[in-house]
Write a protein that holds these residues in place. Structure first.
Motif, mmCIF file in Angstrom:
data_model
loop_
_atom_site.group_PDB
_atom_site.id
_atom_site.type_symbol
_atom_site.label_atom_id
_atom_site.label_comp_id
_atom_site.label_asym_id
_atom_site.label_seq_id
_atom_site.Cartn_x
_atom_site.Cartn_y
_atom_site.Cartn_z
ATOM 1 N N TRP A 11 0.850 -1.184 0.000
ATOM 2 C CA TRP A 11 0.000 0.000 0.000
ATOM 3 C C TRP A 11 0.880 1.226 0.000
ATOM 4 O O TRP A 11 1.825 1.304 0.787
ATOM 5 C CB TRP A 11 -0.915 0.043 1.238
ATOM 6 C CG TRP A 11 -1.910 -1.067 1.307
ATOM 7 C CD1 TRP A 11 -1.959 -2.068 2.218
ATOM 8 C CD2 TRP A 11 -3.006 -1.287 0.419
ATOM 9 N NE1 TRP A 11 -3.009 -2.901 1.975
ATOM 10 C CE2 TRP A 11 -3.685 -2.450 0.870
ATOM 11 C CE3 TRP A 11 -3.492 -0.627 -0.700
ATOM 12 C CZ2 TRP A 11 -4.810 -2.955 0.233
ATOM 13 C CZ3 TRP A 11 -4.615 -1.136 -1.330
ATOM 14 C CH2 TRP A 11 -5.257 -2.281 -0.863
ATOM 15 N N ARG A 12 0.572 2.175 -0.865
ATOM 16 C CA ARG A 12 1.338 3.413 -0.927
ATOM 17 C C ARG A 12 0.388 4.590 -0.703
ATOM 18 O O ARG A 12 -0.696 4.631 -1.272
ATOM 19 C CB ARG A 12 2.051 3.553 -2.274
ATOM 20 C CG ARG A 12 2.927 2.363 -2.629
ATOM 21 C CD ARG A 12 3.543 2.528 -4.015
ATOM 22 N NE ARG A 12 4.505 3.624 -4.047
ATOM 23 C CZ ARG A 12 5.794 3.479 -3.744
ATOM 24 N NH1 ARG A 12 6.255 2.305 -3.367
ATOM 25 N NH2 ARG A 12 6.607 4.519 -3.814
ATOM 26 N N THR A 13 0.770 5.544 0.114
ATOM 27 C CA THR A 13 -0.093 6.682 0.386
ATOM 28 C C THR A 13 0.727 7.912 0.718
ATOM 29 O O THR A 13 1.787 7.811 1.345
ATOM 30 C CB THR A 13 -1.065 6.394 1.553
ATOM 31 O OG1 THR A 13 -1.887 7.546 1.770
ATOM 32 C CG2 THR A 13 -0.330 6.059 2.845
ATOM 33 N N SER A 14 0.237 9.044 0.271
ATOM 34 C CA SER A 14 0.823 10.325 0.671
ATOM 35 C C SER A 14 -0.084 11.029 1.674
ATOM 36 O O SER A 14 0.128 12.195 1.991
ATOM 37 C CB SER A 14 1.033 11.223 -0.560
ATOM 38 O OG SER A 14 -0.195 11.461 -1.224
ATOM 39 N N ILE A 15 -1.098 10.319 2.164
ATOM 40 C CA ILE A 15 -2.059 10.923 3.082
ATOM 41 C C ILE A 15 -1.561 10.901 4.514
ATOM 42 O O ILE A 15 -1.605 11.906 5.219
ATOM 43 C CB ILE A 15 -3.418 10.201 2.981
ATOM 44 C CG1 ILE A 15 -3.992 10.372 1.563
ATOM 45 C CG2 ILE A 15 -4.398 10.736 4.028
ATOM 46 C CD1 ILE A 15 -5.239 9.537 1.307
ATOM 47 N N ARG A 26 -0.970 14.478 5.710
ATOM 48 C CA ARG A 26 -0.581 15.362 4.606
ATOM 49 C C ARG A 26 0.589 16.254 5.009
ATOM 50 O O ARG A 26 0.663 17.429 4.632
ATOM 51 C CB ARG A 26 -1.761 16.217 4.155
ATOM 52 C CG ARG A 26 -2.900 15.442 3.501
ATOM 53 C CD ARG A 26 -2.506 14.897 2.146
ATOM 54 N NE ARG A 26 -3.673 14.380 1.417
ATOM 55 C CZ ARG A 26 -3.596 13.786 0.224
ATOM 56 N NH1 ARG A 26 -2.407 13.594 -0.356
ATOM 57 N NH2 ARG A 26 -4.681 13.360 -0.379
#
Length: 259
Positions: A11-15, A26
């Motif tokens: 899983w990849r997230t910038s949140i 963020r």
């Protein structure tokens, strides 16, 4: 995926970034957001990754406030209230209501944003041609205009447009989509020979278009807004009680039209 982070990279997230004792949303430590961001501002930050302030934030919040509820006759609200009488929990009742939001009930805001942008691209002088093309592809209904209950005006739309006008006068938004919305309203009124008011979907779509939202987010934000009404009604019905309530009182029967 790299050799040593194949699980982490699944899983990849910038949140969100998080470790024991630290939460960053963020790029902002959560403790710096708490008490310093309103809920509407937080929604915008989480979804878009950008800050929203001033009159732009006010417009976004106004759109969320305006669409919270439309009474027990709205399918999403009715479904949540019926579900609440069936022995399920509050969150399940909310999910039942939210799952009623689709292309017909809840999707008009997204469709209206798409229509506004098509008119913007073609130019207002091509309004009739663009509307005719829209109808050919999507049917006779123009999303965001007309209302089966609120005649001759949806009381939410003029207030929302007035807020857009104020923000446009301050240079916070362009006001171009408010102009497009009003032009559609005038055209439909002339076409049908009676008032065809902009409704809540058309007015919130003006705001979302002015704020630069991708059209699908207009539907997503509507769902967030309406979830407030769904929660309120599901909780009220839970407190009122009742068991297995259907759409009509039990003395009313359906029409059987079989052989």
């Amino acid at each position: 995926m790299s050799e040593n982070t194949d699980v982490a990279d699944w899983w990849r997230t910038s949140i969100i970034d998080m470790e024991p004792g630290r939460i960053s949303l963020r790029g902002h430590p959560v403790e710096n957001l708490i008490g310093n961001r309103g809920f509407a501002q937080m929604i915008w930050l989480m979804v878009t990754g950008e800050e929203i302030t001033g009159q732009r934030a006010d417009l976004f919040e106004a759109a969320l406030v305006a669409a919270v509820d439309h009474g027990p006759q709205a399918p999403s609200i009715a479904a949540a209230r019926m579900a609440a009488t069936c022995g399920i929990g509050l969150q399940s009742a909310m999910a039942t209501g939210l799952n009623m939001l689709g292309d017909v009930h809840g999707g008009a805001g997204e469709q209206a944003v798409d229509l506004y942008r098509a008119i913007e691209a073609a130019g207002l002088e091509e309004l009739k041609v663009t509307l005719d093309s829209w109808r050919t592809q999507n049917g006779r209904f123009i999303p965001g205009f007309g209302h089966r209950f609120h005649k001759p005006v949806d009381p939410r739309a003029p207030r929302l447009l007035a807020l857009v006008d104020e923000a446009a006068a301050s240079g916070e938004v362009t006001g171009s989509f408010a102009k497009i919305g009003r032009a559609i309203e005038a055209h439909l009124t002339e076409e049908r020979g009676k008032p065809v008011p902009m409704n809540i979907d058309g007015a919130t779509a003006v705001i979302y278009a002015e704020l630069g939202c991708p059209a699908p987010l207009a539907r997503g934000f509507f769902g967030l807004s309406r979830s407030v009404g769904i929660l309120a009604h599901a909780w009220e019905q839970t407190e009122q009680g009742g068991r297995n309530k259907g759409p009509t009182p039990p003395q009313y029967r359906w029409t059987f039209d079989g052989s």
